[in-house]
Design a protein around this motif. Structure first.
Motif, PDB file in Angstrom:
ATOM      1  N   VAL A  14      -5.995   6.357  -1.019  1.00 37.53           N
ATOM      2  CA  VAL A  14      -6.439   5.424  -2.053  1.00 37.53           C
ATOM      3  C   VAL A  14      -7.410   4.429  -1.438  1.00 37.53           C
ATOM      4  O   VAL A  14      -7.127   3.841  -0.396  1.00 37.53           O
ATOM      5  CB  VAL A  14      -5.241   4.663  -2.679  1.00 37.53           C
ATOM      6  CG1 VAL A  14      -5.719   3.640  -3.709  1.00 37.53           C
ATOM      7  CG2 VAL A  14      -4.263   5.639  -3.321  1.00 37.53           C
TER       8      VAL A  14
ATOM      9  N   ILE B  10      -7.560  -0.499  -5.795  1.00 37.08           N
ATOM     10  CA  ILE B  10      -6.804  -0.561  -7.047  1.00 37.08           C
ATOM     11  C   ILE B  10      -7.237  -1.789  -7.832  1.00 37.08           C
ATOM     12  O   ILE B  10      -7.718  -2.765  -7.257  1.00 37.08           O
ATOM     13  CB  ILE B  10      -5.271  -0.604  -6.801  1.00 37.08           C
ATOM     14  CG1 ILE B  10      -4.881  -1.849  -5.987  1.00 37.08           C
ATOM     15  CG2 ILE B  10      -4.793   0.672  -6.121  1.00 37.08           C
ATOM     16  CD1 ILE B  10      -3.376  -2.053  -5.856  1.00 37.08           C
TER      17      ILE B  10
ATOM     18  N   VAL C 185      -7.097   3.189 -10.299  1.00 32.29           N
ATOM     19  CA  VAL C 185      -6.902   3.653  -8.924  1.00 32.29           C
ATOM     20  C   VAL C 185      -8.109   4.491  -8.525  1.00 32.29           C
ATOM     21  O   VAL C 185      -8.387   5.527  -9.130  1.00 32.29           O
ATOM     22  CB  VAL C 185      -5.607   4.492  -8.773  1.00 32.29           C
ATOM     23  CG1 VAL C 185      -5.453   4.982  -7.333  1.00 32.29           C
ATOM     24  CG2 VAL C 185      -4.382   3.686  -9.193  1.00 32.29           C
TER      25      VAL C 185
ATOM     26  N   LEU D 206       2.682   4.769  -5.346  1.00 34.98           N
ATOM     27  CA  LEU D 206       1.970   5.396  -6.462  1.00 34.98           C
ATOM     28  C   LEU D 206       2.673   6.680  -6.882  1.00 34.98           C
ATOM     29  O   LEU D 206       2.929   6.908  -8.073  1.00 34.98           O
ATOM     30  CB  LEU D 206       0.524   5.679  -6.038  1.00 34.98           C
ATOM     31  CG  LEU D 206      -0.438   6.150  -7.114  1.00 34.98           C
ATOM     32  CD1 LEU D 206      -0.703   5.055  -8.121  1.00 34.98           C
ATOM     33  CD2 LEU D 206      -1.742   6.608  -6.485  1.00 34.98           C
TER      34      LEU D 206
END
Length: 75
Positions: free
Chosen positions: A16, A19, A30, A61
């Motif tokens: 990731v 966010i 995301v 997540l």
């Protein structure tokens, strides 16, 4: 701010990149390292803060967001 008017927070994660959260709409954004951007709908502020503050963004997540909230790939 992203193009959707949401401030994105850079995170340290293996998959990731960043966010963001729209409190009024209860939408979690995301952005993954591969460039894709997903939104998760109906996510409350408490859940977003849990994700933001989690020691592992990816694990949180997967455990608390994916397959729990309706989502859509928008980029």
């Amino acid at each position: 701010m992203n193009e959707y008017g949401v401030e994105m927070i850079q995170v340290s994660s293996s998959n990731v990149e960043s966010i963001g959260y729209d409190e009024q709409q209860q939408v979690l954004y995301v952005r993954f390292l591969n460039g894709s951007l997903y939104i998760y709908k109906g996510v409350n502020m408490y859940e977003f803060e849990g994700l933001r503050d989690a020691p592992s963004i990816g694990s949180y997540l997967h455990r608390n967001i994916k397959n729990v909230y309706p989502y859509e790939r928008i980029e």
